[in-house]
Scaffold this active site. Structure first.
Site, short mmCIF file in Angstrom:
data_model
loop_
_atom_site.label_atom_id
_atom_site.label_comp_id
_atom_site.label_asym_id
_atom_site.label_seq_id
_atom_site.Cartn_x
_atom_site.Cartn_y
_atom_site.Cartn_z
N TRP A 134 44.21 69.43 36.52
CA TRP A 134 44.97 69.25 35.28
C TRP A 134 44.13 69.64 34.08
CZ3 TRP A 134 49.77 69.71 35.74
CH2 TRP A 134 50.43 69.24 36.87
N ASP A 153 44.78 63.04 28.41
CA ASP A 153 45.99 63.15 29.23
C ASP A 153 46.02 61.98 30.20
OD1 ASP A 153 47.93 63.70 31.07
OD2 ASP A 153 47.16 65.68 31.65
N LYS A 191 54.92 59.24 36.52
CA LYS A 191 53.95 58.61 37.42
C LYS A 191 54.08 57.09 37.32
CE LYS A 191 52.53 62.89 37.85
NZ LYS A 191 51.81 63.82 36.98
#
Ligand SMILES: *Cc1c(COP(=O)(O)O)cnc(C)c1O
Length: 360
Positions: free
Chosen positions: A101, A172, A196
């Site tokens: 990511w 993030d 999530k």
């Protein structure tokens, strides 16, 4: 029948919240309509969005000088929106690269014409650790330092908040927000895709300190302009109404369960049980450094990797779903977000024991 769903995202959600949503679905607040069918500008939905925001502020403990934004385009949208809102083309920014990511966020920042300095790069460890807290130097000229507190694919999580001095810290939090207590104050911006730990996909939550607003580059798409969004209470256009509603129900569930302290205790117990089992086993292993292991995403390997497909298929038949590892890592991965009960982790450990006994 509900299964134990170990998907990395969209992921398992708390059944209590889903049950409330189901019970209200066709007739929300005696409107004769579902929440999916009402105007986002009507008083019921405006109140619903305000309640979700205030629950988020309460549960996380967000200081007053931060705006909460409900955005679309996922966390990925923010990879572009952050440079557009916080920098001018050519500015310097610092990044940690601790996994896939991070890589995507770095690529997007470069594409927005920034001078990107990757001051920590853990590709050399194949993304199995985090940097020591004193092993990097942040450039005081950088517009911000961006990092990924929990790398969902590698299962690598920071045990500390990076010290950046005066340089804004941007993070993030997609796969770890709401998983344990969070001190917002060291951060200039926190963002997270909802799918999530916070609700359905399609909603991205951003928490932005007010002094960062008002600096968007000319030509920034209005829906990704934080200032414009903040001024419009995230309703510049039609927001992801169902996601905002469901996030509110999930925050109520978190609050009723004892808040982020209680989430942290539950998640620690789940992670300790699973890592403890893996570490004691000669057959299963986890490649991540002890101080960098994620409480949310647990990748693991078995000695005979040729049996990975069989493991995943048999687990699926036993009601333990979505255990295949990310295609880039292989093996298996158990994502054990807030909604996964300890019983789900225990059931996984029992299955692993049985699978090893039959195949090991
Ligand atoms: C899932 C995830 C993303 C991507 O989220 P989208 O909503 O699909 O854009 C970004 N960062 C992290 C850490 C993630 O876990």
């Amino acid at each position: 029948m509900r299964v134990y769903n170990f998907s990395a995202g969209p992921a398992m959600l708390p059944l209590d919240a889903l049950n409330v949503a189901q019970s209200e679905l066709t007739d929300w607040k005696n409107s004769g309509m579902s929440v999916l069918e009402v105007s986002h500008r009507g008083k019921d939905f405006v109140a619903c969005a305000a309640e979700t925001e205030s629950l988020l502020r309460e549960v996380v403990g967000i200081p007053q000088n931060y705006k909460v934004l409900f955005l679309q385009g996922g966390a990925t949208g923010q990879f572009d929106a952050i440079p557009l809102n916080l920098t001018a083309a050519g500015d310097k920014v610092n990044f940690f690269n601790t996994g896939q990511w991070s890589v995507k966020a770095i690529k997007a920042a470069k594409a927005q014409g920034l001078e990107v300095d990757v001051i920590v790069d853990r590709a050399e460890s194949k993304y199995t650790d985090t940097p020591a807290a004193d092993s990097f130097v942040v450039d005081p000229e950088a517009a911000y330092l961006h990092y990924t507190p929990n790398e969902t694919i590698g299962g690598v999580e920071f045990g500390y908040v990076p010290e950046t001095g005066q340089v804004p810290l941007v993070a993030d939090f997609s796969s770890t927000i709401l998983s344990r207590p969070l001190d917002v104050s060291p951060y200039s911006m926190i963002y997270a895709g909802a799918q999530k730990n916070m609700g359905p996909s399609g909603l991205c939550v951003a928490i932005v300190r007010e002094d960062l607003l008002g600096k968007a580059r000319p030509g920034t798409p209005t829906i990704w302009n934080y200032t414009a969004m903040a001024e419009a209470d995230s309703m510049l256009n039609t927001p992801p109404t169902f996601g905002i509603y469901l996030l509110g129900l999930i925050l109520k569930w978190v609050k009723d369960a004892g808040g982020l302290e209680a989430m942290g205790e539950r998640n620690r117990a789940k992670a300790e049980a699973l890592y403890g089992y893996i570490d004691a086993s000669d057959y299963y292993s986890n490649p991540v450094a002890l101080d960098s292991r994620s409480w949310m995403n647990v990748p693991f390997l078995q000695a005979n990797s040729e049996l990975d497909k069989a493991f995943v298929a048999e687990a699926n038949s036993a009601g333990l779903t979505n255990l295949a590892g990310h295609r880039s890592v292989g093996g298996m991965r158990a994502s054990i977000y807030n909604a996964m009960p300890l019983e789900g982790v225990t059931a996984l450990i029992d299955f692993m024991t049985d699978f090893e006994r039959r195949n090991g």
